[in-house]
Design a protein around this motif. Structure first.
Motif, mmCIF file in Angstrom:
data_model
loop_
_atom_site.group_PDB
_atom_site.id
_atom_site.type_symbol
_atom_site.label_atom_id
_atom_site.label_comp_id
_atom_site.label_asym_id
_atom_site.label_seq_id
_atom_site.Cartn_x
_atom_site.Cartn_y
_atom_site.Cartn_z
ATOM 1 N N LEU A 12 0.904 -1.139 0.067
ATOM 2 C CA LEU A 12 0.009 -0.259 0.150
ATOM 3 C C LEU A 12 0.819 1.123 0.000
ATOM 4 O O LEU A 12 0.782 1.953 -0.617
ATOM 5 N N LEU A 13 1.990 1.354 0.937
ATOM 6 C CA LEU A 13 2.968 2.459 0.904
ATOM 7 C C LEU A 13 3.375 2.460 -0.558
ATOM 8 O O LEU A 13 3.679 3.811 -0.939
ATOM 9 N N ARG A 14 3.922 1.823 -1.214
ATOM 10 C CA ARG A 14 4.411 1.858 -2.296
ATOM 11 C C ARG A 14 3.634 2.116 -3.586
ATOM 12 O O ARG A 14 3.984 3.144 -4.196
ATOM 13 N N TRP A 15 2.488 1.764 -3.525
ATOM 14 C CA TRP A 15 1.288 2.268 -4.179
ATOM 15 C C TRP A 15 1.054 3.754 -4.029
ATOM 16 O O TRP A 15 1.132 4.528 -4.968
ATOM 17 N N ILE A 16 1.101 4.466 -2.897
ATOM 18 C CA ILE A 16 0.777 5.836 -2.351
ATOM 19 C C ILE A 16 2.068 6.384 -3.213
ATOM 20 O O ILE A 16 1.803 7.476 -3.807
ATOM 21 N N ILE A 17 3.356 5.918 -2.914
ATOM 22 C CA ILE A 17 4.391 6.645 -3.093
ATOM 23 C C ILE A 17 4.322 6.855 -4.635
ATOM 24 O O ILE A 17 4.593 7.857 -5.349
ATOM 25 N N ASP A 18 4.188 5.591 -5.471
ATOM 26 C CA ASP A 18 4.161 5.845 -7.017
ATOM 27 C C ASP A 18 3.028 6.442 -7.543
ATOM 28 O O ASP A 18 3.047 7.436 -8.485
ATOM 29 N N PHE A 19 1.683 6.512 -6.997
ATOM 30 C CA PHE A 19 0.518 7.256 -7.380
ATOM 31 C C PHE A 19 0.715 8.710 -7.393
ATOM 32 O O PHE A 19 0.527 9.611 -8.420
ATOM 33 N N PHE A 20 1.266 9.262 -6.382
ATOM 34 C CA PHE A 20 1.461 10.874 -5.981
ATOM 35 C C PHE A 20 2.817 11.149 -7.025
ATOM 36 O O PHE A 20 2.965 12.275 -7.468
ATOM 37 N N ARG A 21 3.854 10.487 -7.142
ATOM 38 C CA ARG A 21 5.064 10.611 -8.130
ATOM 39 C C ARG A 21 4.573 10.581 -9.378
ATOM 40 O O ARG A 21 4.748 11.709 -10.122
ATOM 41 N N LYS A 22 3.654 9.696 -9.988
ATOM 42 C CA LYS A 22 3.041 9.926 -11.096
ATOM 43 C C LYS A 22 1.967 11.000 -11.452
ATOM 44 O O LYS A 22 1.796 11.631 -12.552
ATOM 45 N N SER A 23 1.365 11.656 -10.397
ATOM 46 C CA SER A 23 0.349 12.768 -10.251
ATOM 47 C C SER A 23 1.125 14.051 -10.288
ATOM 48 O O SER A 23 0.752 14.958 -10.279
ATOM 49 N N GLY A 24 2.698 13.958 -10.097
ATOM 50 C CA GLY A 24 3.379 15.221 -10.252
ATOM 51 C C GLY A 24 3.795 15.908 -9.001
ATOM 52 O O GLY A 24 4.041 16.869 -8.856
ATOM 53 N N ALA A 25 3.315 15.122 -7.775
ATOM 54 C CA ALA A 25 3.761 15.568 -6.647
ATOM 55 C C ALA A 25 5.274 15.777 -6.293
ATOM 56 O O ALA A 25 5.953 15.223 -7.161
ATOM 57 N N ARG A 26 5.722 16.776 -5.629
ATOM 58 C CA ARG A 26 7.061 17.053 -5.129
ATOM 59 C C ARG A 26 7.692 16.425 -3.794
ATOM 60 O O ARG A 26 8.565 15.929 -3.848
ATOM 61 N N GLN A 27 6.544 16.068 -2.920
ATOM 62 C CA GLN A 27 6.947 15.287 -1.860
ATOM 63 C C GLN A 27 5.644 14.670 -1.109
ATOM 64 O O GLN A 27 4.809 15.304 -1.312
#
Length: 110
Positions: free
Chosen positions: A35-50
């Motif tokens: 779940l944490l890996r999914w969160i990290i990947d989802f927000f990275r792909k969404s353009g999040a900075r951090q």
């Protein structure tokens, strides 16, 4: 369902992981990690900075986030005293301070 999370926006490109939970009967099977890996990947792909998260100053939660690239960026002193009516203990030790951790995405400019 074996895991849930709550993520909220803090400001442009910055999100806070407010909660991630897996019931005790399903812990230690890798569901929380997935779940944490999914969160990290989802927000990275969404353009999040951090992504930011707060946790206690010791215990498995701290190591869990650090294994995934989160680094300590601050201490909220007496957080657990100010925000909870009853003392919180982990492994017989009372929690007082909250560590703030941040995962910055490469190339995000922060």
């Amino acid at each position: 369902m074996v895991g849930v999370c709550v993520v909220q926006p803090l400001r442009a490109g910055v999100y806070e992981l407010m909660s991630i939970a897996v019931p005790p009967s399903h812990q230690k099977f890798g569901y929380g990690t997935a779940l944490l890996r999914w969160i990290i990947d989802f927000f990275r792909k969404s353009g999040a900075r951090q992504i930011e998260v707060g946790t206690g100053t010791f215990g498995y939660q701290l190591a869990f986030y650090q294994r995934h690239g989160f680094r300590v960026t601050g201490i909220d002193r007496d957080f657990f005293i100010r925000n909870y009516p009853e003392p919180i203990f982990e492994d017989g030790i009372q929690l007082f301070d909250m560590l703030r951790l941040t995962l910055r995405y490469p190339g995000s400019g922060t």
